[in-house]
Scaffold this motif. Structure first.
Motif, short mmCIF file in Angstrom:
data_model
loop_
_atom_site.label_atom_id
_atom_site.label_comp_id
_atom_site.label_asym_id
_atom_site.label_seq_id
_atom_site.Cartn_x
_atom_site.Cartn_y
_atom_site.Cartn_z
N ASP A 30 -76.78 39.86 -34.53
CA ASP A 30 -76.00 40.02 -33.31
C ASP A 30 -76.48 39.08 -32.21
OD1 ASP A 30 -74.46 41.94 -34.51
OD2 ASP A 30 -75.53 43.62 -33.59
N ARG A 71 -67.23 41.34 -31.55
CA ARG A 71 -66.31 42.44 -31.25
C ARG A 71 -66.28 43.45 -32.39
NH1 ARG A 71 -61.37 44.16 -32.22
NH2 ARG A 71 -60.84 42.49 -33.65
N ARG A 73 -68.62 43.92 -34.71
CA ARG A 73 -69.92 44.58 -34.83
C ARG A 73 -70.05 45.69 -33.79
NH1 ARG A 73 -74.00 42.78 -38.68
NH2 ARG A 73 -75.40 43.71 -37.21
N THR A 74 -69.59 45.43 -32.58
CA THR A 74 -69.66 46.43 -31.51
C THR A 74 -68.76 47.62 -31.85
OG1 THR A 74 -70.07 44.68 -29.91
CG2 THR A 74 -69.34 46.79 -29.04
N LYS A 75 -67.57 47.33 -32.38
CA LYS A 75 -66.63 48.38 -32.75
C LYS A 75 -67.22 49.28 -33.83
CE LYS A 75 -61.79 48.88 -34.07
NZ LYS A 75 -60.56 48.16 -34.43
N ARG A 76 -67.91 48.69 -34.82
CA ARG A 76 -68.52 49.47 -35.91
C ARG A 76 -69.65 50.34 -35.38
NH1 ARG A 76 -69.95 45.04 -39.68
NH2 ARG A 76 -68.15 43.85 -39.17
N LYS A 77 -70.41 49.82 -34.41
CA LYS A 77 -71.54 50.59 -33.87
C LYS A 77 -71.07 51.80 -33.06
CE LYS A 77 -74.98 46.96 -33.70
NZ LYS A 77 -75.82 46.13 -32.86
N LEU A 78 -69.88 51.69 -32.46
CA LEU A 78 -69.35 52.79 -31.66
C LEU A 78 -68.82 53.93 -32.51
CD1 LEU A 78 -67.48 50.82 -28.85
CD2 LEU A 78 -69.68 52.00 -28.69
N SER A 79 -68.42 53.65 -33.74
CA SER A 79 -67.84 54.71 -34.57
C SER A 79 -68.87 55.47 -35.35
CB SER A 79 -66.80 54.16 -35.54
OG SER A 79 -67.13 52.95 -36.08
#
Length: 79
Positions: A30, A71, A73-79
């Protein structure tokens, strides 16, 4: 002289050839992608200023790819 099949790392690059391990203190993928996106933006502006159209285009594509990677990677971390 290098032997066939062996890759040489550039002097001072800090990269170990043949090793996928991260160096101590390395921020990981990242951080690398964020750095690439930032540097690409600066290089893209330089290419534009000097009317290097193909480089400007390719660096723009690189920047888009890096931003998309971050974007997702951030989306995956939020879920």
């Amino acid at each position: 002289m290098t032997r066939p099949g062996k890759k040489r790392a550039r002097a001072g690059s800090g990269v170990r050839v043949g090793s996928r391990q991260e160096e101590p203190g390395d921020g990981g993928a990242d951080e690398a992608v964020a750095f690439i996106a930032e540097q690409t933006e600066a290089l893209r502006k330089l290419a534009e200023r000097h009317k290097l159209d193909v480089l400007h285009y390719l660096l723009g594509m690189t920047q888009l790819e890096a931003d998309e990677h971050l974007r997702l990677r951030t989306k995956r971390k939020l879920s």
